[in-house]
Design an enzyme around this catalytic site. Structure first.
Site, short mmCIF file in Angstrom:
data_model
loop_
_atom_site.label_atom_id
_atom_site.label_comp_id
_atom_site.label_asym_id
_atom_site.label_seq_id
_atom_site.Cartn_x
_atom_site.Cartn_y
_atom_site.Cartn_z
N SER A 132 0.71 -1.38 0.51
CA SER A 132 0.33 -0.05 0.06
C SER A 132 0.68 0.63 0.28
O SER A 132 1.79 1.03 0.87
CB SER A 132 -0.80 -0.06 1.19
OG SER A 132 -1.33 1.37 1.31
N TYR A 145 -3.05 -0.51 10.59
CA TYR A 145 -2.78 -1.55 9.75
C TYR A 145 -1.67 -0.68 8.80
O TYR A 145 -0.82 -1.04 7.69
CB TYR A 145 -3.98 -0.29 8.18
CG TYR A 145 -3.84 -1.42 7.22
CD1 TYR A 145 -4.64 -2.52 6.79
CD2 TYR A 145 -3.99 -0.19 6.28
CE1 TYR A 145 -4.64 -2.72 5.31
CE2 TYR A 145 -3.74 -0.98 4.42
CZ TYR A 145 -4.25 -1.53 4.26
OH TYR A 145 -4.22 -2.22 2.99
#
Length: 283
Positions: A132, A145
């Site tokens: 990501s 996260y």
């Protein structure tokens, strides 16, 4: 299909995993997708296997089944993962922190360790990890996260150095916001505090705004295909326009400018209207 390359894609029941499995199958890979339920959708272009990346025996069984059937694994795409709904870092317990790392990071490590003996015997293979932009940028109110994706970056880059001389390469795909059912699996923070309520709600609103114009998971699938087929693969592939812009900003813009931009975008410097002098639990 007898000479097709064999691909194994985790978390392939929807979103990025499903789009990736379909894209690989469309160009001639024989694809095995996985999910915890192993459900086989109608008219799917790849086969689904049951696999829980948090369970050693499940990982061993699924990888062993693919090797037994095909006698090789050419490509592993580590995609399985989930997030925590926007929350302050202290609003999630240690148990929640362990849970998200168990799937997003240790699940990826389990899968990698399971396929590597076969890839080393072959003298070839590709491992592609879905990371990501949060692997190189912070995410206020998404710290857990972001931490898992930072861990994926470090693990992947180190692993690639270890395996190059064995004919195996590792790449990271770095999407930004992507239009998937990902948020339907968000884990709600289990220790909410009133002090964070307004900021938490504000970040949620901003994420919803951006998601309205988010790119399709097909963009990420195309980046996976580029990495899988490249003669000389890169360690990192930004997936999509926003991800490319953010990668360039992180690389070339002054750190203070990036920091200020993140705070402005998420409206973090607005003073709360009801801050308490001591934390109070929100029930």
């Amino acid at each position: 299909m007898t000479n097709a390359k064999i691909a194994l894609v985790t978390g392939a029941s929807s979103g990025i995993g499903e789009a990736t499995a379909q894209r690989l199958a469309a160009v001639g890979y024989k694809v095995y997708g996985t999910s915890r339920r192993g459900h086989q959708p109608a008219k799917q272009s790849f086969e689904m296997l049951t696999l829980d990346v948090t369970n050693d025996a499940s990982v061993t069984a699924a990888v062993g089944e693919v090797i037994q059937r095909e006698d090789r694994i050419d490509l592993l795409v580590n995609n399985a993962g989930f997030g925590v709904a926007p929350a302050g870092a202290e609003e999630s317990s240690i148990e929640q922190a362990r849970k998200i790392f168990e799937t997003n990071f240790f699940g990826l490590v389990r899968m990698t360790r399971a396929v590597l003996p076969q890839m080393r015997r072959q003298g070839s293979g590709r491992i592609i990890n879905i990371g990501s932009v949060l692997g190189f940028l912070p995410m206020p109110y998404g710290a857990l996260y972001a931490a898992t994706k930072h861990a994926v970056e470090g693990y992947s880059e180190s692993l690639d150095h270890e395996l190059r001389t064995r004919g195996i390469r590792v790449s990271i795909i770095e999407p930004a916001y992507t239009k998937t059912p990902f948020d339907s699996n968000f884990m709600e923070p289990d220790d909410k505090l009133e002090d964070y309520r307004e900021a938490r709600a504000g970040v949620s609103r901003r994420i919803n705004e951006v998601m309205a114009t988010a790119e399709s998971p097909d963009v990420v699938a195309e980046a996976v295909l580029d990495a899988a087929n490249a003669a000389h693969p890169k360690i990192r592939y930004a997936a999509g326009k926003l991800a490319n812009r953010l990668r360039l900003l992180r690389r070339f813009a002054p750190a203070g400018l990036v920091d200020a931009g993140i705070r402005k975008d998420l409206r973090l410097d607005a003073r709360p209207t009801s801050a308490s002098s001591r934390p109070a639990r929100a029930f």
